[in-house]
Design an enzyme around this catalytic site. Structure first.
Site, PDB file in Angstrom:
ATOM      1  N   GLY A  73       0.826  -1.202   0.000  1.00  0.00           N
ATOM      2  CA  GLY A  73       0.000   0.000   0.000  1.00  0.00           C
ATOM      3  C   GLY A  73       0.859   1.250   0.000  1.00  0.00           C
ATOM      4  O   GLY A  73       1.981   1.261   0.538  1.00  0.00           O
ATOM      5  N   THR A  74       0.354   2.318  -0.588  1.00  0.00           N
ATOM      6  CA  THR A  74       1.179   3.510  -0.792  1.00  0.00           C
ATOM      7  C   THR A  74       1.419   4.315   0.478  1.00  0.00           C
ATOM      8  O   THR A  74       2.418   5.035   0.577  1.00  0.00           O
ATOM      9  CB  THR A  74       0.546   4.430  -1.847  1.00  0.00           C
ATOM     10  OG1 THR A  74      -0.757   4.835  -1.410  1.00  0.00           O
ATOM     11  CG2 THR A  74       0.442   3.729  -3.195  1.00  0.00           C
ATOM     12  N   ASP A  75       0.515   4.222   1.474  1.00  0.00           N
ATOM     13  CA  ASP A  75       0.625   5.108   2.635  1.00  0.00           C
ATOM     14  C   ASP A  75       1.946   4.959   3.374  1.00  0.00           C
ATOM     15  O   ASP A  75       2.520   5.956   3.835  1.00  0.00           O
ATOM     16  CB  ASP A  75      -0.528   4.860   3.606  1.00  0.00           C
ATOM     17  CG  ASP A  75      -1.843   5.438   3.111  1.00  0.00           C
ATOM     18  OD1 ASP A  75      -1.806   6.249   2.162  1.00  0.00           O
ATOM     19  OD2 ASP A  75      -2.901   5.085   3.668  1.00  0.00           O
TER      20      ASP A  75
END
Length: 328
Positions: A73-75
């Site tokens: 995931g990008t976060d």
């Protein structure tokens, strides 16, 4: 991610979904296997324990593949890219982290392009380090940051040049890529309570810093300072509680709130006050790399002067050794 009740949640059986989306294109790609972890999480729920899990999977399979793609995931991808770069000491193969802004199941997804290019990069014998690939940009993992929430080119490395570009051709900056090492992986068990971070702001009470430094099990604190590493030196209480924490053996690492530039603690009186009490200047480390590096070195058992020196020594290409003056 898949849609569930109007929100995105982690979806299992990614291998089958990816195969369906790739279709006949799979035959044009390097051969690959998909390893799916037992516990799938939204990356916002990431903890340092997940770094250990991912690194162990990579180490276990290291001799069986030419390279690896880590879907994330990008976060918190930049945190993981940094942590893995430190744990895979002596990396001699490509490890490419990637993800997407729009999930694979959505019609306008950017996932497929990112995954396809990452697979090609992971088969390259020219790359021997942990990288992050996103929307045409190949970045050193521990120099990457997520800078945008809604645009597709979400990641960049503000303090370091890109390692490559993915356009019609895949162009690598061979002059910037790290040379292959000799694997000597160090995958510690992290204590998630050993490191904390605080962002300085105007009027910040010393009591907040004092309370943070008093946290049980805390061994390191990262302060996100102004400009070239400056803090409110006129607030003698704040400086005093930092000094007391350092006196108790807590490492305090200073990184700038600015996207570009480096910490130069001796450039201004407000930064020199931190230097005098033993705050460690973080050079041009990203906040994500600083957090992962401090965690990693503490988990290895470093403390005192050895920890201070290690924090200021470039590791896996995470910073540059230089002395520069800061400007407001």
């Amino acid at each position: 991610m898949v849609s569930s009740n109007g929100v995105y949640v982690p979806g299992p059986d990614f291998s089958a979904r990816l195969a369906r989306h790739l279709g006949q294109r799979r035959s044009e790609l390097p051969q690959f296997d998909v390893v799916e972890l037992d516990q799938l999480i939204d990356s916002a729920n990431l903890t340092p324990a997940n770094w250990t899990t991912m690194a162990r999977v990579l180490a276990k399979n290291w001799d069986h593949y030419d390279g690896f793609v880590v879907l994330h995931g990008t976060d918190t991808m930049a945190f993981t890219a940094s942590a893995i770069s430190y744990m895979l000491n002596g990396c001699n193969k490509p490890v490419i982290l990637t993800g997407s802004q729009i999930p694979l199941e959505q019609s306008r997804t950017d996932a497929l392009d990112n995954v396809i290019t990452s697979l090609i990069l992971a088969s390259s014998s020219e790359i021997a380090e942990v990288c992050l690939y996103f929307r045409g940009n190949l970045l050193r993992g521990n120099r990457a940051r997520k800078l945008k929430t809604s645009e597709l080119d979400a990641f960049d490395s503000p303090n370091a040049p890109r390692l490559g570009q993915g356009g019609i051709d895949l162009d690598l900056r061979h002059d910037l890529l790290l040379a292959p090492g000799k694997p000597d992986f160090q995958i510690p068990t992290f204590n998630p309570r050993s490191v904390a971070a605080l962002t300085l702001y105007p009027g910040m009470p010393a009591a907040l810093v004092e309370a943070t430094l008093a946290l049980p099990e805390l061994k390191g604190l990262i302060i996100h300072s102004y400009g070239a590493g400056n803090a409110p030196d006129a607030d003698t209480s704040l400086v005093r509680v930092l000094a007391q924490g350092i006196g108790r053996g807590i490492a305090v690492l200073n990184v700038s709130q600015c996207l570009q530039g480096r910490v130069a603690q001796k450039a201004y009186a407000s930064g020199a006050a931190l230097d005098r009490i033993g705050v460690v200047p973080g050079a041009d480390l990203t906040p994500e790399a600083a957090f992962a590096k401090l965690h990693f070195l503490l988990a290895k058992g470093l403390s005192g002067n050895s920890l201070r020196q290690a924090l200021q020594t470039p590791l896996s290409g995470d910073s540059k050794l230089a002395s520069v003056k800061g400007n407001d």
